[in-house]
Design a protein around this motif. Structure first.
Motif, PDB file in Angstrom:
ATOM      1  N   GLU A 447      -4.543  -3.870  14.981  1.00 16.12           N
ATOM      2  CA  GLU A 447      -3.728  -4.352  13.867  1.00 16.12           C
ATOM      3  C   GLU A 447      -3.642  -5.872  13.823  1.00 16.12           C
ATOM      4  O   GLU A 447      -3.644  -6.482  12.761  1.00 16.12           O
ATOM      5  CB  GLU A 447      -2.315  -3.792  14.010  1.00 16.12           C
ATOM      6  N   SER A 454      -6.925 -10.550   7.204  1.00 15.34           N
ATOM      7  CA  SER A 454      -6.353 -10.663   5.852  1.00 15.34           C
ATOM      8  C   SER A 454      -5.901 -12.102   5.598  1.00 15.34           C
ATOM      9  O   SER A 454      -6.066 -12.639   4.498  1.00 15.34           O
ATOM     10  CB  SER A 454      -5.164  -9.715   5.694  1.00 15.34           C
ATOM     11  N   GLU A 514      -0.072  -5.853  -2.394  1.00 12.96           N
ATOM     12  CA  GLU A 514      -0.815  -4.723  -1.851  1.00 12.96           C
ATOM     13  C   GLU A 514      -2.259  -5.151  -1.612  1.00 12.96           C
ATOM     14  O   GLU A 514      -2.836  -5.908  -2.404  1.00 12.96           O
ATOM     15  CB  GLU A 514      -0.774  -3.560  -2.840  1.00 12.96           C
ATOM     16  N   THR A 516      -5.902  -3.832  -1.538  1.00 15.09           N
ATOM     17  CA  THR A 516      -6.658  -2.630  -1.919  1.00 15.09           C
ATOM     18  C   THR A 516      -8.127  -2.795  -1.560  1.00 15.09           C
ATOM     19  O   THR A 516      -8.646  -3.900  -1.486  1.00 15.09           O
ATOM     20  CB  THR A 516      -6.573  -2.381  -3.432  1.00 15.09           C
ATOM     21  N   TYR A 545     -12.297  -6.120  -1.147  1.00 15.53           N
ATOM     22  CA  TYR A 545     -10.870  -6.182  -0.822  1.00 15.53           C
ATOM     23  C   TYR A 545     -10.167  -7.135  -1.782  1.00 15.53           C
ATOM     24  O   TYR A 545     -10.592  -8.280  -1.966  1.00 15.53           O
ATOM     25  CB  TYR A 545     -10.656  -6.672   0.620  1.00 15.53           C
ATOM     26  N   ASN A 561      -2.315  -3.466   5.279  1.00 11.33           N
ATOM     27  CA  ASN A 561      -2.075  -2.727   4.037  1.00 11.33           C
ATOM     28  C   ASN A 561      -1.425  -3.587   2.962  1.00 11.33           C
ATOM     29  O   ASN A 561      -1.679  -3.424   1.781  1.00 11.33           O
ATOM     30  CB  ASN A 561      -1.186  -1.516   4.304  1.00 11.33           C
ATOM     31  N   ARG A 562      -0.552  -4.488   3.435  1.00  9.87           N
ATOM     32  CA  ARG A 562       0.142  -5.367   2.488  1.00  9.87           C
ATOM     33  C   ARG A 562       0.218  -6.750   3.107  1.00  9.87           C
ATOM     34  O   ARG A 562       0.276  -6.902   4.328  1.00  9.87           O
ATOM     35  CB  ARG A 562       1.572  -4.863   2.221  1.00  9.87           C
ATOM     36  N   GLU A 565       2.884  -7.811   5.774  1.00 11.92           N
ATOM     37  CA  GLU A 565       2.822  -7.487   7.200  1.00 11.92           C
ATOM     38  C   GLU A 565       2.366  -8.666   8.040  1.00 11.92           C
ATOM     39  O   GLU A 565       2.379  -8.610   9.269  1.00 11.92           O
ATOM     40  CB  GLU A 565       1.812  -6.342   7.423  1.00 11.92           C
TER      41      GLU A 565
END
Ligand code: SER
Length: 591
Positions: A447, A454, A514, A516, A545, A561-562, A565
């Motif tokens: 994670e 991200s 979000e 995606t 993405y 996921n978002r 986070e």
């Protein structure tokens, strides 16, 4: 016989007599430089002044700086290695240069300390393709009375100092050596003979190393010198090790009391590790760090835990680290007043960490017992596998020596070869993980790295907003701790630009967008305007993405996921990577 405290005073007073202002040691934790965990040399806190800023105390300075070097932490335990040490130094900030520096050094060593000339030798820079040899230093030493056969001319490896890290002030140096072998000292100086021990280094700081590897002249010529206090004390006392001097005497005496033993004839590696690590830990906590999971806090934790484990090996059962810290605070509190001010924090943090680690150790003990119980009584040759022994080390911090000892008590052997093998495999795995370049996919699907990944997308989007759409990814590397992103941009980013980029990324995180993922044909992806990596070869079908209206990239993932986070995004460094390519290192922190 001069003690370390006397030596410190003598040095500083000598340079004060010669017009230097005494400054206080800076904190062990470098200011304004998040890329460096600890100060490793006296000059480190002075870098801005070596680069031309005006120092409020003037152009001649002297001090005793607290330093921590963790490069060879695993060597501690032998007679010479220390994690924490004190460095005496004198500086000229654009004031005197070679001549006075060498004269000061010579006078201090021979007059103040009374070292006979025949115990001294020096090295000077011997020159190479880039810079001429230091004839001036050679002649100066010689004219002061150091015979030619005691002056060695060495190369860049030995007589060019700095910078700390990749960029900054540096220059040629001259080093002084003291003969520690049987007297008389050999006529001719052999720098490879380890009995000549380096005691002092005068650096003629003339250059600033740039990120691209070139050297430019500093706006002023400086002198930076460094003398390790523990080492000079040991050699002048004729001791083979600084652990044999009074510097560690008080700590060892307390340790003996804790163990309820008489003073032993010789100290073991275990005792030296405890003494070194807890002295270092006391100073580090004294400068405001508490044990934690990354960076300086993590180093601190390692030091404390290692000391505790060694304590267990010595048979210490109860809490003991705070008792050692009290000795350190008493011994050093007068000179380093922060130790007194923070005495309560130092002892309570140590105790907290010690209690916490003791709990882990106890869990480990239970795990150990389970391993023992699994082997039926009738088995004659009882063995703890290397894998299990390594697991005890890795998960519960059990030193292998402790496992072996405990196993013996229950008539078990430990497969030491298997243990080495497991340790080696583990090391190789972490090395491979560290080295693995991140490309398209991720080496580590945890994670933490997904979040950093991200963040990298948000960073690229922010950079293009702030700097322009010429910004494109040229490289990316993610570890558990940080992201590293290389991109094309012709010049150094300004602090304002960096702030703006940070802000944009944190805004996107704050909006909790979000994230995606859509699979589509490469052509389609390009048509939607998804960013692609210039040098990457893609398959016909790719993943795209998207993070709200902020970012859209072709990428293998995985991602969070978002954006919410991600935590708080912070840039720790912006530097040149190569021509026209900048590099940013950034971290995600808990909000
Ligand atoms: N910076 C030099 C050293 O660390 C001299 O202080 O040796």
């Amino acid at each position: 016989m001069i003690t370390a405290a006397e030596m410190r005073r003598k040095y500083i007073d000598f340079f004060k007599k010669h017009g230097h202002a005494e400054i206080k040691s800076a904190s062990l934790i470098p200011e304004n430089d998040p890329t460096c965990l600890f100060n490793t040399a006296g000059m480190q806190p002075l870098v801005p002044y070596l680069q031309g800023a005006k120092h409020p105390a003037g152009r001649r300075l002297t001090d005793c700086q607290k330093c921590v070097r963790t490069g060879d932490i695993d060597e501690v335990g032998d007679a010479v290695h220390l994690t924490f040490f004190e460095m005496l130094g004198n500086w000229s900030l654009g004031d005197y240069f070679r001549k006075e520096a060498i004269e000061f050094s010579f006078e201090f060593l021979t007059n103040e300390l009374g070292i006979p000339l025949n115990m001294l030798a020096v090295t000077v820079f011997g020159g190479d393709a880039e810079a001429p040899w230091d004839e001036e230093a050679y002649k100066l030493w010689n004219s002061l009375g150091i015979p030619e056969e005691r002056i060695a001319k060495l190369g860049r490896k030995d007589n060019f100092w700095g910078p700390v890290g990749e960029t900054g002030p540096c220059g040629t140096d001259t080093e002084m050596f003291y003969w520690t072998g049987p007297k008389p000292a050999p006529q001719k100086f052999d720098p490879a003979d380890k009995r000549w021990v380096e005691i002092w280094n005068d650096v003629f700081m003339q250059f600033n190393r740039q990120a691209d590897g070139t050297y430019v002249e500093l706006s002023q010529r400086n002198v930076d010198t460094g003398m390790g206090l523990e080492r000079i004390t040991a050699v002048l006392q004729g001791k083979a090790s600084c652990y044999d001097t009074e510097i560690f005497g008080g700590i060892f005496a307390e340790l003996d009391k804790i163990r309820g033993i008489e003073t032993p004839a010789e100290r073991t590696a275990m005792e030296r590790i405890i003494a070194d690590h807890l002295r270092a830990a006391s100073f580090i906590i004294g400068d405001g760090v508490i044990p934690g999971r990354v960076g300086a806090p993590y180093v601190l934790r390692r030091l404390i835990r290692r000391a505790i484990r060694e304590g267990r090996k010595l048979g210490i059962q109860g809490l003991f680290t705070a008792r050692i810290a009290k000795v350190v605070i008493d011994q050093y509190g007068e000179f380093y007043s922060e130790l007194r001010t923070n005495a309560e924090t130092i002892t309570s943090e140590l105790e907290r960490e010690e209690k916490q680690f003791n709990t882990t150790l106890d869990h480990g003990m239970k795990e150990f017992q389970k391993m023992i119980d699994r082997v039926p009584a009738f088995v004659e040759h009882k063995v703890i596998s290397g894998k299990n022994a390594f697991n005890l080390y890795e998960t519960y911090g059990f030193p292998i020596e402790l496992t072996v000892e405990m196993a013996k008590e229950q008539n078990f052997e430990v497969d030491l070869k298997g243990y080495e093998e497991a340790a080696r495999k583990h090391q190789e795995m972490s090395r491979a993980q560290n080295e693995q370049k991140f490309k398209g996919g991720l080496a580590d699907h945890s994670e933490v790295t997904a979040r950093l990944h991200s963040a990298t997308h948000l960073l690229q989007a922010a950079l293009r907003k702030v700097l322009g759409t010429h910004v494109e990814q040229r490289g990316s590397n993610i570890t558990q701790e940080r992201l590293r992103f290389d991109f094309c941009h012709p010049e150094k980013m300004t602090p304002e630009q960096l702030q703006e980029v940070e802000k944009l990324v944190n805004d996107a995180i704050g909006r909790d967008l979000e994230i995606t993922c859509t699979e589509m044909a490469l052509e389609d992806a390009k048509a939607t305007g998804a960013m692609a990596v210039f040098s990457e070869k893609y398959n016909d079908r790719v993943k795209v993405y998207r993070m709200g209206d902020v970012s859209c990239e072709i990428c293998g993932g995985p991602h969070a996921n978002r954006t919410g986070e991600l935590g708080h995004f912070r840039i720790v460094k912006e530097e040149s990577s190569s021509r026209g390519i900048r590099r940013i290192k950034a971290v995600l922190e808990a909000k």
